[in-house]
Design a protein around this motif. Structure first.
Motif, PDB file in Angstrom:
ATOM      1  N   LYS A   1       7.232  11.953 -11.088  1.00  0.00           N
ATOM      2  CA  LYS A   1       7.863  13.266 -10.951  1.00  0.00           C
ATOM      3  C   LYS A   1       7.022  14.223 -10.117  1.00  0.00           C
ATOM      4  N   HIS A   2       5.721  13.964 -10.048  1.00  0.00           N
ATOM      5  CA  HIS A   2       4.839  14.849  -9.294  1.00  0.00           C
ATOM      6  C   HIS A   2       4.894  14.585  -7.794  1.00  0.00           C
ATOM      7  N   CYS A   3       5.589  13.523  -7.388  1.00  0.00           N
ATOM      8  CA  CYS A   3       5.592  13.102  -5.986  1.00  0.00           C
ATOM      9  C   CYS A   3       6.779  13.686  -5.225  1.00  0.00           C
ATOM     10  N   GLN A   4       6.576  13.980  -3.974  1.00  0.00           N
ATOM     11  CA  GLN A   4       7.673  14.347  -3.106  1.00  0.00           C
ATOM     12  C   GLN A   4       8.474  13.092  -2.808  1.00  0.00           C
ATOM     13  N   GLN A   5       9.775  13.192  -2.917  1.00  0.00           N
ATOM     14  CA  GLN A   5      10.634  12.018  -2.830  1.00  0.00           C
ATOM     15  C   GLN A   5      10.487  11.207  -1.540  1.00  0.00           C
ATOM     16  N   PRO A   6      10.358  11.844  -0.381  1.00  0.00           N
ATOM     17  CA  PRO A   6      10.222  11.021   0.843  1.00  0.00           C
ATOM     18  C   PRO A   6       8.985  10.122   0.833  1.00  0.00           C
ATOM     19  N   LEU A   7       7.964  10.508   0.084  1.00  0.00           N
ATOM     20  CA  LEU A   7       6.754   9.697   0.032  1.00  0.00           C
ATOM     21  C   LEU A   7       6.951   8.408  -0.747  1.00  0.00           C
ATOM     22  N   LEU A   8       8.033   8.301  -1.490  1.00  0.00           N
ATOM     23  CA  LEU A   8       8.278   7.133  -2.325  1.00  0.00           C
ATOM     24  C   LEU A   8       9.186   6.104  -1.657  1.00  0.00           C
ATOM     25  N   ILE A   9       9.610   6.391  -0.441  1.00  0.00           N
ATOM     26  CA  ILE A   9      10.464   5.460   0.282  1.00  0.00           C
ATOM     27  C   ILE A   9       9.606   4.325   0.823  1.00  0.00           C
ATOM     28  N   TRP A  10      10.081   3.087   0.701  1.00  0.00           N
ATOM     29  CA  TRP A  10       9.306   1.938   1.150  1.00  0.00           C
ATOM     30  C   TRP A  10       9.016   1.995   2.649  1.00  0.00           C
ATOM     31  N   ALA A  11       9.954   2.523   3.434  1.00  0.00           N
ATOM     32  CA  ALA A  11       9.737   2.626   4.876  1.00  0.00           C
ATOM     33  C   ALA A  11       8.557   3.531   5.205  1.00  0.00           C
ATOM     34  N   TYR A  12       8.238   4.465   4.312  1.00  0.00           N
ATOM     35  CA  TYR A  12       7.047   5.294   4.494  1.00  0.00           C
ATOM     36  C   TYR A  12       5.820   4.659   3.845  1.00  0.00           C
ATOM     37  N   ARG A  13       5.998   4.016   2.713  1.00  0.00           N
ATOM     38  CA  ARG A  13       4.871   3.491   1.946  1.00  0.00           C
ATOM     39  C   ARG A  13       4.215   2.284   2.614  1.00  0.00           C
ATOM     40  N   PHE A  14       5.022   1.354   3.112  1.00  0.00           N
ATOM     41  CA  PHE A  14       4.447   0.116   3.621  1.00  0.00           C
ATOM     42  C   PHE A  14       3.497   0.317   4.795  1.00  0.00           C
ATOM     43  N   PRO A  15       3.820   1.151   5.791  1.00  0.00           N
ATOM     44  CA  PRO A  15       2.836   1.376   6.861  1.00  0.00           C
ATOM     45  C   PRO A  15       1.510   1.924   6.340  1.00  0.00           C
ATOM     46  N   ASN A  16       1.560   2.777   5.331  1.00  0.00           N
ATOM     47  CA  ASN A  16       0.319   3.291   4.739  1.00  0.00           C
ATOM     48  C   ASN A  16      -0.479   2.176   4.064  1.00  0.00           C
ATOM     49  N   ILE A  17       0.206   1.342   3.294  1.00  0.00           N
ATOM     50  CA  ILE A  17      -0.471   0.242   2.607  1.00  0.00           C
ATOM     51  C   ILE A  17      -1.081  -0.719   3.620  1.00  0.00           C
ATOM     52  N   LEU A  18      -0.322  -1.043   4.648  1.00  0.00           N
ATOM     53  CA  LEU A  18      -0.823  -1.952   5.678  1.00  0.00           C
ATOM     54  C   LEU A  18      -2.017  -1.346   6.409  1.00  0.00           C
ATOM     55  N   GLN A  19      -1.970  -0.041   6.639  1.00  0.00           N
ATOM     56  CA  GLN A  19      -3.089   0.624   7.303  1.00  0.00           C
ATOM     57  C   GLN A  19      -4.349   0.573   6.441  1.00  0.00           C
ATOM     58  N   GLU A  20      -4.201   0.738   5.122  1.00  0.00           N
ATOM     59  CA  GLU A  20      -5.344   0.607   4.223  1.00  0.00           C
ATOM     60  C   GLU A  20      -5.953  -0.787   4.304  1.00  0.00           C
ATOM     61  N   ILE A  21      -5.096  -1.792   4.310  1.00  0.00           N
ATOM     62  CA  ILE A  21      -5.579  -3.167   4.386  1.00  0.00           C
ATOM     63  C   ILE A  21      -6.314  -3.402   5.700  1.00  0.00           C
ATOM     64  N   LYS A  22      -5.787  -2.865   6.780  1.00  0.00           N
ATOM     65  CA  LYS A  22      -6.450  -3.013   8.081  1.00  0.00           C
ATOM     66  C   LYS A  22      -7.819  -2.335   8.078  1.00  0.00           C
ATOM     67  N   GLN A  23      -7.882  -1.140   7.538  1.00  0.00           N
ATOM     68  CA  GLN A  23      -9.136  -0.390   7.568  1.00  0.00           C
ATOM     69  C   GLN A  23     -10.202  -1.038   6.695  1.00  0.00           C
ATOM     70  N   LEU A  24      -9.835  -1.487   5.513  1.00  0.00           N
ATOM     71  CA  LEU A  24     -10.815  -2.091   4.612  1.00  0.00           C
ATOM     72  C   LEU A  24     -11.184  -3.503   5.039  1.00  0.00           C
ATOM     73  N   ASP A  25     -10.268  -4.194   5.711  1.00  0.00           N
ATOM     74  CA  ASP A  25     -10.582  -5.452   6.400  1.00  0.00           C
ATOM     75  C   ASP A  25     -11.266  -6.464   5.487  1.00  0.00           C
ATOM     76  N   ALA A  26     -10.705  -6.707   4.318  1.00  0.00           N
ATOM     77  CA  ALA A  26     -11.290  -7.663   3.381  1.00  0.00           C
ATOM     78  C   ALA A  26     -11.016  -9.087   3.836  1.00  0.00           C
ATOM     79  N   ASP A  27     -11.920  -9.992   3.471  1.00  0.00           N
ATOM     80  CA  ASP A  27     -11.741 -11.400   3.801  1.00  0.00           C
ATOM     81  C   ASP A  27     -10.741 -12.069   2.857  1.00  0.00           C
ATOM     82  N   VAL A  28     -10.639 -11.569   1.623  1.00  0.00           N
ATOM     83  CA  VAL A  28      -9.699 -12.102   0.642  1.00  0.00           C
ATOM     84  C   VAL A  28      -8.941 -10.931   0.026  1.00  0.00           C
ATOM     85  N   LEU A  29      -7.619 -11.035  -0.017  1.00  0.00           N
ATOM     86  CA  LEU A  29      -6.771 -10.011  -0.629  1.00  0.00           C
ATOM     87  C   LEU A  29      -6.124 -10.592  -1.877  1.00  0.00           C
TER      88      LEU A  29
END
Length: 561
Positions: free
Chosen positions: A204-232
């Motif tokens: 309920k504390h979140c703005q609704q557009p931030l909860l759309i998968w089309a917005y969320r997935f690029p952010n998640i993928l960007q985190e994975i790219k930046q942290l660059d772990a060998d095993v996920l």
């Protein structure tokens, strides 16, 4: 419907602006109420913005009037701002509703207001018009609610993450380094979109557009790219998203992906992805916790166990066992949680067992839905648990005043599960006992029955791994707890990375010496934050962090001797 617009308009938050450009970009400046009605509620609206707006005489249609499908397929970003074609709702629209709730004011108190009008109208009744230059918007974008500040904590001077330009090592140290294999492991619950929508009360504390998968997935993928772990090690990976987007995106980054979907109606599961430049896959073993013939195991949680072979600077028989799971959430079913954990440990024992009877290095990641210090957590770290008289609601420690008061039965799971109280498959345990007693007299059937009966009555669980947690769960200087997940109802630690510690009597500490048989050394970790830190960015998910969990990241060294 038109008559209801003024009342709906009052629900919109202060000073938000919608912008359109030729790319159909949608963005806003200030937080707005999550009570907004989206275009799906108004079929006559063919433009992509929330429908509550001003229909005053000075109002003009935005330039973009394209179909909603075009906007849906466009590559829009909330952080993009343009100067052309905007409309503005002034503060007066909120006065009749009393403004923002006090809790939201407190959580957003430290956030800067990114909308500043350049000119005011001469009449107080005329609405303000706001024009922001592109440069101003870019500055505001960098100083917006911002990202969570996390830093790297080191335990070893020679960590790969903190390389220095020291090239004066001796030949002996060079030879030693060749036998060392450094790698990073991430555990991340990425929040299934299906579960998000089924549990919308947690966000309920979140703005609704931030909860759309089309917005969320690029952010998640960007985190994975930046942290660059060998095993996920990923949890809550939705199957359709994995099949259409996640797998291909990670493969393009050099990962090989293994996935296990839950066995019930929930369309998510666990994935382990590793860089093919660092590891070869030896085996992949999915673990299903649902058993049709055992009433206790009626939940569809799963686990995944991989045996990986390092590709660099290691012996041919070197291996690392990586396990990933997401245990049952229900705080009142500690009996199911412990049984699921025992099933995972039994599979790990089977996969990680070497020819000489020892185990290869083990890393266990996941969302265990248990807090630090709970009986389940202590069992993982200490390798033993006496659950006699323990209430099922206290196993995970999720509730301060647990509602599950029923005492755990002895034994917890039936014998036909095929897993002993030592958390190994009973067939494997019998074979091990036979191998240690070469050419001795076979045990009589009566003796075997006595052994099994005594084990049934035992209230003590054990496992053979000496595991340590990457994180300490409390900040030493303040004593405040670390947090791995945060939503509208709670902020706690439930995510962990456990690793097989040095083979000594005491519990292994970060940077401890390795055992004679080699093992894992913790080189560093990505620091966690407090609940207060998370609410400065409006909790989770937020603009930059698109899951309700934080990624955990650690660096290890595999040393063979």
């Amino acid at each position: 419907r038109h008559s209801m617009l003024p009342r709906q308009m009052q629900r919109v938050g202060r000073d938000w602006i919608a912008h359109w450009n030729s790319s159909q970009v949608f963005s806003w400046n200030n937080p707005f109420s999550n009570c907004m009605r989206w275009v799906g509620h108004y079929p006559w609206a063919t433009f992509p913005f929330s429908v509550p707006f001003d229909f005053s005489a000075n109002w003009r249609w935005p330039l973009f009037l394209g179909p909603w499908r075009q906007f849906q397929n466009s590559n829009w970003q909330l952080d993009n701002f343009t100067q052309n074609c905007c409309f503005h709702l002034s503060n007066s629209n909120m006065k009749s509703e009393g403004g923002e709730p006090s809790t939201k004011k407190r959580r957003l108190g430290d956030q800067c207001d990114t909308s500043t009008p350049e000119a005011e109208t001469s009449s107080s009744n005329q609405r303000e018009t706001l024009h922001l230059s592109i440069v101003q918007n870019e500055v505001n974008c960098t100083s917006k609610r911002g990202a969570i500040q996390r830093h790297w904590e080191y335990f070893c001077q020679h960590s790969r993450t903190m390389k220095t330009s020291e090239n004066k090592a001796t030949d002996q140290s060079n030879r030693e380094s060749e036998a060392k294999f450094d790698f990073t492991v991430m555990s991340y619950n990425i929040l299934s979109q299906n579960l998000l929508e089924d549990n919308s009360h947690l966000y309920k504390h979140c703005q609704q557009p931030l909860l759309i998968w089309a917005y969320r997935f690029p952010n998640i993928l960007q985190e994975i790219k930046q942290l660059d772990a060998d095993v996920l090690c990923l949890q809550e990976v939705q199957e359709d998203h994995y099949r259409t987007e996640i797998k291909s995106s990670l493969e393009s980054l050099g990962y090989h992906c293994e996935y296990k979907m839950r066995t019930g109606r929930k369309p998510d599961g666990c994935a382990i992805c590793f860089k093919t430049s660092k590891f070869n896959l030896i085996s992949s073993s999915p673990v299903e916790f649902f058993r049709r013939d055992i009433p206790l195991l009626d939940r569809d949680n799963v686990g995944l166990v991989l045996l990986l072979q390092p590709r660099l600077h290691c012996k041919a028989n070197a291996a690392v066992c990586i396990a990933n799971t997401h245990l049952l959430y229900n705080p009142r079913r500690g009996d199911i949680k412990l049984t699921q954990l025992a099933m995972l440990l039994a599979e790990i024992a089977s996969v990680a067992c070497q020819k000489d009877g020892t185990f290869c290095p083990i890393i266990i990641c996941g969302d265990f839905n248990s807090v630090p210090g709970s009986p389940l957590y202590s069992f993982i770290k200490e390798g033993k648990l006496n659950y006699e008289g323990l209430a099922i609601g206290k196993v995970s420690g999720q509730e301060q005043f647990p509602r599950g008061q029923r005492i755990l039965s002895i034994p917890i799971w039936p014998q036909k599960l095929g897993i002993s109280q030592n958390c190994v498959y009973e067939i494997k345990q019998q074979q091990k006992e036979e191998n240690t007693e070469e050419k001795t007299e076979a045990k009589s059937e009566d003796t075997e029955k006595i052994v099994i009966a005594s084990e049934k009555l035992s209230s003590k669980l054990q496992h053979h791994f000496k595991l340590s947690s990457v994180y300490s769960h409390y900040f030493p200087d303040t004593g405040k707890p670390e947090v791995t997940t945060c939503h509208s109802r709670s902020a706690v630690t439930v995510d962990y990375i456990f690793f097989s510690a040095a083979n000594n009597d005491g519990p292994a500490q970060p940077g401890a010496e390795d055992s004679l048989n080699g093992g894992l050394k913790l080189l560093g970790r990505l620091a966690l934050v407090t609940e207060q830190d998370l609410w400065t960015v409006n909790g989770l998910p937020n603009e930059n962090n698109s899951s309700d969990h934080l990624p955990l990241l650690a660096e290890f060294r595999l040393i063979e001797r």
